[in-house]
Scaffold this motif. Structure first.
Motif, PDB file in Angstrom:
ATOM      1  N   LYS A  87       0.844  -1.206  -0.096  1.00 57.47           N
ATOM      2  CA  LYS A  87       0.070  -0.048   0.106  1.00 57.47           C
ATOM      3  C   LYS A  87       0.881   1.288  -0.067  1.00 57.47           C
ATOM      4  O   LYS A  87       0.579   2.477  -0.687  1.00 57.47           O
ATOM      5  CB  LYS A  87      -0.893   0.225   1.346  1.00 57.47           C
ATOM      6  N   TRP A  89       4.022   1.530  -0.926  1.00 62.28           N
ATOM      7  CA  TRP A  89       4.500   1.691  -2.372  1.00 62.28           C
ATOM      8  C   TRP A  89       3.352   2.306  -3.449  1.00 62.28           C
ATOM      9  O   TRP A  89       3.915   3.125  -4.246  1.00 62.28           O
ATOM     10  CB  TRP A  89       5.137   0.469  -2.936  1.00 62.28           C
ATOM     11  N   ILE A  90       2.555   2.017  -3.487  1.00 61.98           N
ATOM     12  CA  ILE A  90       1.717   2.299  -4.456  1.00 61.98           C
ATOM     13  C   ILE A  90       1.243   3.480  -4.336  1.00 61.98           C
ATOM     14  O   ILE A  90       1.042   4.751  -5.033  1.00 61.98           O
ATOM     15  CB  ILE A  90       0.320   1.531  -4.452  1.00 61.98           C
ATOM     16  N   SER A  91       0.980   4.067  -2.838  1.00 61.53           N
ATOM     17  CA  SER A  91       0.779   5.263  -2.357  1.00 61.53           C
ATOM     18  C   SER A  91       1.869   6.415  -2.809  1.00 61.53           C
ATOM     19  O   SER A  91       1.562   7.428  -3.057  1.00 61.53           O
ATOM     20  CB  SER A  91       0.606   5.509  -1.045  1.00 61.53           C
TER      21      SER A  91
END
Length: 712
Positions: A87, A89-91
Motif C-alpha cells: 500500500k 509503495w503504491i501510495s
C-alpha cells in the motif's frame, strides 16, 4: 465465528480505548484459531491512537490461554502485514505522479478529478478517517486521527473552493489540494510503519526465544516412546533427547551424559557437561549424547517461558515519564483545534489575509500541531531499551524500572552468590582431640551429604576426597547455625564456632569462613572455607565507579571474608556482618541522605533489601522464582558486566526520551509560528510533521543497537 464487536480477533471492552497491555476476551470459538485452548484472553500490545492500515491504531493482539506460556498471535498491526508495505509503495508512486501532474495540470483531462493522488487518499486516508470517526463518535475521545482528518477535510474544502473559483493556489504552490491530503495521509502511514517496525524489532529478542523451543518432543511412557507437542509436557514425564537437538522442557537427567549449550539462558558460551542428576533447561542445546530426563516443571513454567513472559509484561507497563507525556498529549489535541480556529480569525483580522488564505493557515496549524512525534517520544524509546536489554539477558520488569535505574547513585552488593561464584571450597582443615583425619572426613561428609547449602556442599565434596561418607541415621538442619547428624550412638554437629574462640579468630584473620565440627560435644575439627569472586565482578564494579556510582558490600558473612572479596573486586566500603533487618536500615540510611540506592543480590536471602531499595537487580535469577518476584531487574546469566550495561542503557533511554520531547515540542511551536505568518503551507507542514515523527522513531531505534561499551 467472530463476534461483530471484535477488533483483530479481540472484543473491545466497554469504556476502554485499548492501551498497551490491555486484556480483553478472546472472540474465537475455535481453539486452533486463537491458539487458546479452552478459552483465554486476548492481550493487545503497543496500541497507538493513530490511523493505521486497519484503522485500529496499530499494535497487535495475542490470545493467551489459561495455561502459563500458552499464547498465539491472532492478529498484527500494519507494520507486520505485507499488504501495508505494498500500500505504501503504491501510495508513494501516486503521490510522486501527482506532484508531476501538478506541474503540468493541462496534461490530464478533468484535472484535479483525475489527480493520481486520489489513489493515495483511498489507500491511506480512508483508514485514518475510520479511526477518527470511531474514536470521536463511539469512544467520545479526541485523538490524533481526528486532528489529521480535520486537516485533510480542510484540504478537500480548499479544493472545492478552488474548483468554484474562490481560490487560486494562495499559499499553496501546487495545482491540487488533493495532493495535499494524499501527501498528509501517505506520510502519516509511513511514519506509523516506521514506528511499528521499531517496536517489532524491539520484540525480536523475545520472539527469537520462543523459536528456540522445539514444537514437538519425544516422551517415554511405560517403556514406549511417543511424540507429542512440546507444550503438552507435564511435570514428571520422561523426555528423550537426542544429540544435536533442543531440550523441550526444564528437566533433570535420569540417564546418559552430554554437553549442553546454555548460552540462551545463562549467557555462558562454554558448553556445560551434564550427567545423571544434573538440571537442563528448555531451549538449551544437547550437543553430544542421548539422554533421558524427567521434567521438573510443566512446559509453560520453563525458564525460557518465564523470560518471555517477563519481558512481555514489561512492554505493557508504562514508565512514570510515559504516563506524564500521555497526560500532556491529551491536552495538545484540543489545543491544536483551538489554535487553528484562533489563527484562522486572527490572520484575517490582524494580517489582512483573505478568508481562503486564513483557512490555509488554519489547516497548516492542524497538520503541524498534531502531537504524533511527542506521543512517540517515550514509548518507542522504552520499547527499544527493553528490546536491547532482553537480547542481552537483562530482564526489566517495566519502563518504570528502567527509569528508576537511570537515577541511582549508590549500589549495594550482596557477597555470596552475587560477587562470588557461590562455589565454595575448603581451603584448610584442622583436626583436634585425637580424632583421625579419615574418621572426621567420613562423618562430616555423611552429615552434609544431603545439604543444599554452598558451605555444606563444599564440606561434603572436600570430605569425599579423603574418605567415603558414612550415611547418618538422621540429620537436623539448624537454621542460620549449621547441621546435626546422628550416627548410631554418636552425635555430630557442624556449626559456626563460638565468637572469640581461637579457631574463629584464626580463620577470620585469614578471610575465611570457619565451620567447627563437634563429636558428642567435643571439639573435633575446624574447616576454613573460602569463596571465589566472579571473573567479571571487578570489571563491573570499576565501570559502575566510572559512571559515578558508589559501590559497597553488604553481607551477613564475617567482616574479614567480606573485606577479602571487597579487595579483590575494588569495592572500598564493607558492611559486615549484618542481619537482614540491619541491611534494611543501612539502605534506608543511604536513602535519607538523598541517595538513590540499587540493591544487587541473588533474590533469595536479599528479598527484603531488594524490595526496600529504589532499584533492585537479581543476578542469575532465572534459576529461582523468588528473584523474579522480588527484583525489578533480573540478570539471566552470571556476567556482572550486564549491570553497568543496564545502567548505561537506562540512562541512554532517558536521554533519548528527553531529547525526543524537547525536539518535538520545539519543532511544533516553531511550525505554528511559521504557519501563522504564512511562511509554510499544508504540504510543507505535513513534511515537517512527519519528518519529526520519523526523526523521533529513528532516534529511539538507535537504542536497539547500543553496545555495552558504546556511547549515546
Amino acid at each position: 465465528m467472530k463476534d461483530e464487536n471484535c477488533e483483530n480477533g479481540c472484543r473491545r471492552p466497554d469504556n476502554e480505548n485499548g492501551g498497551e497491555g490491555r486484556r480483553v476476551r478472546c472472540c474465537h470459538s475455535e481453539p486452533e484459531a486463537s491458539g487458546a485452548r479452552g478459552g483465554g484472553e486476548c492481550r493487545c500490545h503497543a496500541g497507538k491512537e493513530r490511523g493505521d492500515s486497519g484503522g485500529k491504531g496499530g499494535g497487535h493482539c495475542c490470545c493467551h490461554s489459561g495455561k502459563k506460556g500458552g499464547a498465539g498471535c491472532c492478529s498484527s498491526g500494519g507494520g507486520g502485514d505485507p499488504r501495508h508495505g505494498l500500500k505504501l509503495w503504491i501510495s508513494a508512486a501516486a503521490v510522486a505522479l501527482s506532484f508531476l501532474a501538478g506541474e503540468y495540470p493541462e496534461s490530464l483531462p478533468l484535472y484535479p478529478l483525475t489527480d493520481p493522488a486520489w489513489v493515495a487518499v483511498i489507500l491511506c486516508a480512508a483508514p485514518i478517517f475510520r479511526a477518527a470517526g470511531r474514536s470521536f463518535f463511539i469512544e467520545r475521545k479526541i485523538t490524533s486521527p481526528l486532528l489529521v482528518s480535520l486537516a485533510m477535510a480542510g484540504a478537500f474544502a480548499l479544493q472545492i473552493a478552488d474548483f468554484l473559483g474562490l481560490e487560486h493556489g494562495a499559499g499553496h504552490g501546487h495545482g491540487s489540494y488533493i495532493f495535499v491530503a494524499a501527501e498528509i495521509a501517505f506520510l502519516m502511514s509511513l511514519g506509523e510503519w516506521l514506528e511499528e517496525r521499531t517496536v517489532r524489532k524491539s520484540r525480536m529478542g523475545i520472539e527469537s526465544l520462543a523459536k528456540l523451543l522445539p514444537k514437538t518432543a519425544t516422551v517415554k511412557t511405560g517403556g514406549r516412546e511417543e511424540e507429542i507437542p512440546a507444550g503438552e509436557i507435564r511435570k514428571g514425564q520422561t523426555v528423550c533427547v537426542k544429540a544435536h537437538s533442543i531440550f523441550p522442557v526444564d528437566a533433570r537427567i535420569e540417564s546418559g551424559s552430554t554437553s549442553a549449550d546454555e548460552s540462551s539462558i545463562t549467557g555462558e558460551s562454554v558448553p556445560v557437561e551434564k550427567s545423571a542428576g544434573d538440571l537442563v533447561y528448555a531451549g538449551t542445546a544437547n550437543l553430544t549424547g542421548y539422554v533421558e530426563a524427567v521434567a521438573v516443571k510443566d512446559a509453560g513454567d520453563s525458564e525460557m517461558s518465564k523470560l518471555a513472559r517477563l519481558v512481555e509484561e514489561a512492554a505493557g507497563k508504562k514508565a512514570p515519564i510515559s504516563r506524564a507525556a500521555d497526560r500532556w498529549a491529551a491536552w495538545v489535541i484540543p489545543s491544536a483545534i483551538a489554535a487553528a480556529v484562533v489563527v484562522f480569525f486572527l490572520s484575517h483580522a490582524l494580517l489582512g489575509t483573505s478568508w481562503i488564505e486564513s483557512a490555509i493557515r488554519g489547516v497548516t496549524i492542524l497538520v503541524v500541531f498534531c502531537p504524533c512525534a511527542f506521543v512517540l517520544a517515550t514509548p518507542t524509546a522504552i520499547a527499544a531499551g527493553l528490546g536491547n536489554a532482553a537480547k542481552r539477558g537483562i530482564l526489566v520488569k517495566s519502563g518504570g524500572a528502567l527509569e528508576t535505574l537511570a537515577g541511582i547513585t549508590k549500589a549495594f552488593f550482596d557477597k555470596t552468590g552475587t560477587l562470588t561464584e557461590a562455589r565454595m571450597r575448603v581451603e584448610t582443615f584442622e583436626t583436634s582431640g585425637g580424632f583421625e583425619r579419615e574418621e572426621i572426613a567420613s562423618l562430616a561428609g555423611g552429615a552434609e551429604m544431603r545439604s543444599e547449602h554452598p558451605i555444606g556442599r563444599a564440606i561434603f565434596e572436600f570430605a569425599a576426597g579423603i574418605a567415603p561418607a558414612k550415611a547418618p541415621d538422621s540429620t537436623n538442619s539448624l537454621v542460620g547455625v549449621g547441621v546435626e547428624a546422628v550416627f548410631g550412638d554418636r552425635k555430630v554437629s557442624l556449626e559456626k564456632p563460638s565468637p572469640g574462640s581461637a579457631a574463629a579468630e584464626k580463620f577470620k584473620g585469614a578471610g575465611l569462613t570457619a565451620v567447627a565440627m563437634k563429636i558428642d560435644g567435643a571439639d573435633a575439627a575446624v574447616f576454613g572455607i573460602s569463596d571465589t569472586p566472579r571473573q567479571t565482578a571487578k570489571a563491573a564494579v570499576e565501570e559502575l565507579g566510572r559512571m559515578g556510582i558508589e559501590c559497597a558490600i553488604i553481607s551477613g558473612d564475617n567482616r574479614a571474608a567480606a573485606e577479602k572479596i571487597a579487595g579483590a573486586v575494588s569495592i572500598p566500603k564493607v558492611y559486615a556482618p549484618v542481619l537482614p533487618a540491619q541491611k534494611l536500615e543501612i539502605i534506608s540510611a543511604a536513602q535519607r541522605e538523598g541517595r538513590k540506592v540499587c540493591m544487587i543480590g541473588d533474590g533469595v536471602n536479599d528479598a527484603p533489601a531488594l524490595a526496600q531499595a529504589d532499584s533492585s537487580i537479581a543476578v542469575a535469577s532465572l534459576k529461582n522464582d523468588i528473584a523474579i518476584e522480588s527484583a525489578q531487574i533480573s540478570i539471566a546469566g552470571s556476567d556482572l558486566t550486564a549491570i553497568p550495561h543496564a545502567v548505561d542503557l537506562s540512562r541512554a533511554t532517558m536521554r533519548t526520551i528527553k531529547a525526543n520531547i524537547i525536539f518535538s515540542i520545539s519543532l511544533n511551536l516553531t511550525s505554528v509560528v511559521l504557519a501563522f505568518f504564512g511562511i509554510i503551507n499544508p504540504v510543507v507542514g505535513a513534511l515537517i510533521h512527519n519528518a519529526s515523527s520519523v526523526c523521533v522513531v529513528a532516534n529511539s531505534a538507535r537504542l536497539l543497537g547500543r553496545k555495552p561499551s558504546g556511547g549515546a
